[in-house]
Design an enzyme around this catalytic site. Structure first.
Site, PDB file in Angstrom:
ATOM      1  N   THR A  12       0.837  -1.201   0.000  1.00  0.00           N
ATOM      2  CA  THR A  12       0.000   0.000   0.000  1.00  0.00           C
ATOM      3  C   THR A  12       0.871   1.250   0.000  1.00  0.00           C
ATOM      4  OG1 THR A  12      -1.608  -1.262   1.276  1.00  0.00           O
ATOM      5  CG2 THR A  12      -1.959   1.091   1.148  1.00  0.00           C
ATOM      6  N   ALA A  47      -9.068  -0.491   7.001  1.00  0.00           N
ATOM      7  CA  ALA A  47      -9.928   0.585   7.503  1.00  0.00           C
ATOM      8  C   ALA A  47      -9.110   1.862   7.461  1.00  0.00           C
ATOM      9  CB  ALA A  47     -10.365   0.300   8.932  1.00  0.00           C
ATOM     10  N   LYS A  75     -17.204   4.132   6.205  1.00  0.00           N
ATOM     11  CA  LYS A  75     -16.904   4.018   7.630  1.00  0.00           C
ATOM     12  C   LYS A  75     -17.231   5.357   8.290  1.00  0.00           C
ATOM     13  CE  LYS A  75     -12.975   3.810  10.757  1.00  0.00           C
ATOM     14  NZ  LYS A  75     -11.541   3.567  10.931  1.00  0.00           N
ATOM     15  N   VAL A 198      15.219  -6.973  -4.484  1.00  0.00           N
ATOM     16  CA  VAL A 198      16.433  -6.177  -4.232  1.00  0.00           C
ATOM     17  C   VAL A 198      17.364  -6.989  -3.330  1.00  0.00           C
ATOM     18  CG1 VAL A 198      17.316  -4.108  -3.081  1.00  0.00           C
ATOM     19  CG2 VAL A 198      15.321  -3.943  -4.580  1.00  0.00           C
TER      20      VAL A 198
HETATM   21  P1  FAD Z   1       4.091  -4.148   3.126  1.00  0.00           P
HETATM   22  O1  FAD Z   1       2.663  -4.367   2.820  1.00  0.00           O
HETATM   23  O2  FAD Z   1       4.765  -5.122   4.039  1.00  0.00           O
HETATM   24  O3  FAD Z   1       4.853  -4.105   1.745  1.00  0.00           O
HETATM   25  C1  FAD Z   1       6.251  -4.251   1.659  1.00  0.00           C
HETATM   26  C2  FAD Z   1       6.665  -4.336   0.212  1.00  0.00           C
HETATM   27  O4  FAD Z   1       8.073  -4.356   0.166  1.00  0.00           O
HETATM   28  C3  FAD Z   1       6.184  -5.575  -0.527  1.00  0.00           C
HETATM   29  O5  FAD Z   1       5.735  -5.215  -1.820  1.00  0.00           O
HETATM   30  C4  FAD Z   1       7.433  -6.425  -0.656  1.00  0.00           C
HETATM   31  O6  FAD Z   1       7.410  -7.246  -1.800  1.00  0.00           O
HETATM   32  C5  FAD Z   1       8.477  -5.339  -0.753  1.00  0.00           C
HETATM   33  N1  FAD Z   1       9.824  -5.806  -0.423  1.00  0.00           N
HETATM   34  C6  FAD Z   1      10.272  -6.267   0.755  1.00  0.00           C
HETATM   35  N2  FAD Z   1      11.556  -6.650   0.636  1.00  0.00           N
HETATM   36  C7  FAD Z   1      11.922  -6.408  -0.642  1.00  0.00           C
HETATM   37  C8  FAD Z   1      13.107  -6.604  -1.386  1.00  0.00           C
HETATM   38  N3  FAD Z   1      14.202  -7.123  -0.854  1.00  0.00           N
HETATM   39  N4  FAD Z   1      13.110  -6.257  -2.704  1.00  0.00           N
HETATM   40  C9  FAD Z   1      12.005  -5.712  -3.279  1.00  0.00           C
HETATM   41  N5  FAD Z   1      10.866  -5.514  -2.615  1.00  0.00           N
HETATM   42  C10 FAD Z   1      10.825  -5.868  -1.314  1.00  0.00           C
HETATM   43  N6  FAD Z   1      -3.528   0.540   8.428  1.00  0.00           N
HETATM   44  C11 FAD Z   1      -4.678   1.225   8.307  1.00  0.00           C
HETATM   45  O7  FAD Z   1      -4.667   2.350   7.814  1.00  0.00           O
HETATM   46  N7  FAD Z   1      -5.854   0.672   8.709  1.00  0.00           N
HETATM   47  C12 FAD Z   1      -5.923  -0.549   9.274  1.00  0.00           C
HETATM   48  O8  FAD Z   1      -7.020  -1.014   9.595  1.00  0.00           O
HETATM   49  C13 FAD Z   1      -4.720  -1.261   9.480  1.00  0.00           C
HETATM   50  N8  FAD Z   1      -4.723  -2.480  10.063  1.00  0.00           N
HETATM   51  C14 FAD Z   1      -3.547  -3.116  10.261  1.00  0.00           C
HETATM   52  C15 FAD Z   1      -3.525  -4.313  10.969  1.00  0.00           C
HETATM   53  C16 FAD Z   1      -2.314  -4.942  11.233  1.00  0.00           C
HETATM   54  C17 FAD Z   1      -2.296  -6.210  12.034  1.00  0.00           C
HETATM   55  C18 FAD Z   1      -1.109  -4.407  10.730  1.00  0.00           C
HETATM   56  C19 FAD Z   1       0.192  -5.073  10.978  1.00  0.00           C
HETATM   57  C20 FAD Z   1      -1.128  -3.239  10.007  1.00  0.00           C
HETATM   58  C21 FAD Z   1      -2.330  -2.576   9.780  1.00  0.00           C
HETATM   59  N9  FAD Z   1      -2.365  -1.360   9.101  1.00  0.00           N
HETATM   60  C22 FAD Z   1      -3.527  -0.669   8.997  1.00  0.00           C
HETATM   61  C23 FAD Z   1      -1.162  -0.805   8.491  1.00  0.00           C
HETATM   62  C24 FAD Z   1      -1.168  -1.097   6.998  1.00  0.00           C
HETATM   63  O9  FAD Z   1      -1.329  -2.479   6.782  1.00  0.00           O
HETATM   64  C25 FAD Z   1       0.145  -0.642   6.389  1.00  0.00           C
HETATM   65  O10 FAD Z   1       0.366   0.685   6.751  1.00  0.00           O
HETATM   66  C26 FAD Z   1       0.089  -0.719   4.898  1.00  0.00           C
HETATM   67  O11 FAD Z   1      -0.331  -1.975   4.460  1.00  0.00           O
HETATM   68  C27 FAD Z   1       1.437  -0.401   4.308  1.00  0.00           C
HETATM   69  O12 FAD Z   1       2.300  -1.461   4.361  1.00  0.00           O
HETATM   70  P2  FAD Z   1       3.676  -1.295   3.592  1.00  0.00           P
HETATM   71  O13 FAD Z   1       3.387  -1.047   2.169  1.00  0.00           O
HETATM   72  O14 FAD Z   1       4.500  -0.327   4.342  1.00  0.00           O
HETATM   73  O15 FAD Z   1       4.376  -2.713   3.792  1.00  0.00           O
END
Ligand code: FAD
Length: 515
Positions: A12, A47, A75, A198
């Protein structure tokens, strides 16, 4: 001039960042997203917070463009169940308090409660949520038309800093479908998409990132790098060594177990709010989407094992959970000391995270990326821009941390060790003094955490009044004042609520027409 941004991570955070940068800079900046086929995204985060309106608005998207594709729903706020006592519930709605004769209705209510339901006496939206109503009529008009971002011919886009009004709702959506939607949005607008892992982050002599080395696509170079690699923090934490400051001492919930539960929404209906149900060692979220429910137990591993948490969650869901696979997640609670170091900016979980009790993960992403655009560097890499960005980002997370700690501290529930410990655990500097103040005067703009963190005083008031664990008092001045107008305003809210509940469609009816 900086020409290129490389985003590592396609969750995201990665795709929201790519889409936003394209919406802001179009082709004047080159954007590449490198996304590993081996590391999956976190798969939760469904959410949101009402400010997400500004994000979609900035991208030029209307609800009809993206909501049906993401099984999204409305919501109106959060329904807190069992936080005061088992069987009790109240809402934290997206609605500001009305003010009568200089005092918010909450003060008047404390002076003389109209009923035992504070949330329904002073907020219109609580009644709509209880009745499972859509905030829009079937012809798409918003129940408060003057707040509608989609109507009128504005010539400009809004961001978090222009919050003169409180929009009455946020969204629930399927995170995976939203990521697909934003991938399409970004690539249609010229984002380069590299699906590769990466393997190494290569630094130059100054310790700045020169490129990332991928397994099959060679080196990917850029001027600015965004770390969107989730809890791993591959660029900011691992390569640049920026320390992570844990919030665990004040917010002990560090684990979650999640389920995706298919439901028949036609018979069950669609509650237009997230529900947070207090449990023995944390709380369970229930997020209604158009085709399923997202649910999960957020708990403290010091008080509950993963097996017990999964058992409790399955019991909570009932037979519909049979045969579904549970997703266990370890959460890193806290923030990077700074999210922007040298030429690397962390966005998303790599930047910081607090438990999702007020659905702030996506808000933090929006806040970081909006601030990045506002502080976007040129070849001089002004340290002042970086410092100003870091200050804004750190304040937002520290402020939300305070607000969440309040949820546990102020909850009347104290029926086991977990809930009793919440009353004596260390709290962030400043909150203790504020809590003392709020006992005699409810939170206002002057007395809450003083920097922008998304929440306004009315949210603190909703929580203190609903949680019921801290004695509160009406301003003594009200004893000398005529309360006729305040009582009239509370009656007006009841009247308006009844009228709207009678005229608005159910949330199910509203979305059934677009599916
Ligand atoms: P991730 O979804 O973990 O994505 C990481 C990315 O990095 C992936 O695409 C992966 O492939 C890539 N990556 C990793 N290593 C490498 C590599 N070596 N080379 C290339 N790519 C790599 N937020 C809300 O706003 N509302 C909610 O209700 C909510 N509920 C949540 C419930 C839980 C239990 C948790 C843990 C989080 C929740 N969040 C919520 C937070 C939300 O899920 C995150 O803020 C959001 O999904 C963003 O995640 P991210 O993209 O930072 O990480």
């Amino acid at each position: 001039m900086l020409r290129s941004v490389v985003i590592v991570g396609g969750g995201t955070a990665g795709w929201m960042s790519a889409a936003y940068l394209k919406a802001a800079f179009a082709d004047r900046i080159e954007v590449t997203v490198v996304e590993s086929p081996r590391v999956s995204t976190i798969g939760v985060g469904e959410a949101t917070f009402s400010t997400v309106q500004q994000f979609f608005d900035y991208l030029g998207l209307r609800e009809s463009d993206w909501m049906p594709r993401c099984n999204a729903t409305y919501k109106l706020g959060i329904r807190f169940e069992n936080w005061r006592a088992k069987g009790h519930h109240f809402y934290h709605p997206f609605e500001r308090l009305r003010v009568v004769d200089g005092f918010p209705l909450s003060d008047w209510w404390l002076h003389e409660p109209a009923s035992d339901r504070f949330d329904k006496d002073v907020f219109l939206v609580s009644s709509l949520a209880d009745a499972k109503k859509s905030p829009r009529f079937l012809d798409h008009r918003l129940f408060e038309p003057e707040l509608d971002l989609e109507s009128g011919g504005r010539m400009y886009r809004t961001t978090l800093s222009e919050q003169s009004t409180q929009f009455p709702y946020a969204y629930h959506f399927d995170a995976a479908l939203l990521a697909d939607f934003l991938t399409e949005y970004g690539t249609d607008r010229g984002v380069h998409h590299v699906v590769d892992h990466v393997e190494e982050v290569v630094l130059d002599d100054r310790g700045w990132i020169s490129h990332v080395r991928t397994r099959e696509h060679g080196d990917v170079r850029g001027d600015l790098f965004l770390d969107c690699t989730g809890f791993r923090g591959l660029l900011l934490g691992k390569a640049l060594g920026e320390p992570f400051e844990s919030y665990q001492d004040t917010l002990p919930n560090d684990s979650a177990v999640a389920l995706r539960v298919p439901v028949d929404v036609e018979t069950k209906g669609l509650r237009p709010c997230t529900t947070a149900t207090a449990m023995d060692a944390g709380w369970i979220w229930t997020i209604p989407l158009f085709d399923r429910i997202g649910t999960g137990y957020v708990y403290a591993s010091d008080y509950c094992s993963p097996e017990d948490a999964e058992r409790a969650l399955r019991e909570f869901v009932g037979p519909e959970a049979d045969g579904l696979e549970a997703n266990h997640i370890r959460m890193r609670i806290g923030r990077s000391r700074d999210s922007w170091v040298n030429n690397c900016v962390a966005v998303g979980l790599s930047s910081g995270f607090v438990e999702p009790l007020e659905s702030t993960g996506i808000f933090f992403i929006q806040n970081n990326i909006e601030n990045l655009v506002k502080h976007f560097p040129d070849q001089r890499w002004s340290p002042q821009l970086r410092t100003s960005f870091n200050r804004a980002v750190n304040h937002a997370m520290d402020g939300v941390r305070e607000f969440l700690v309040l949820h546990y501290r102020a909850a009347a529930r104290a029926d086991n060790e977990y809930w009793r410990d919440a009353k004596t655990r260390v709290i962030p500097d400043g909150l203790g003094e504020r809590l003392e103040q709020w006992r005699t005067k409810l939170p206002d703009a002057e007395s809450i955490y003083p920097h922008y963190h998304g929440f306004e005083a009315y949210s603190y008031v909703s929580m203190l009044m609903g949680l019921g664990g801290i004695p509160l008092a009406a301003p003594p001045a009200l004893a000398h004042m005529d309360d006729t107008s305040a009582r009239e305003e509370m009656r007006l809210i009841q009247h308006q609520a009844k009228d709207l509940v009678g005229r608005l469609p159910s949330q199910y009816e509203y979305f059934a027409q677009s599916h």
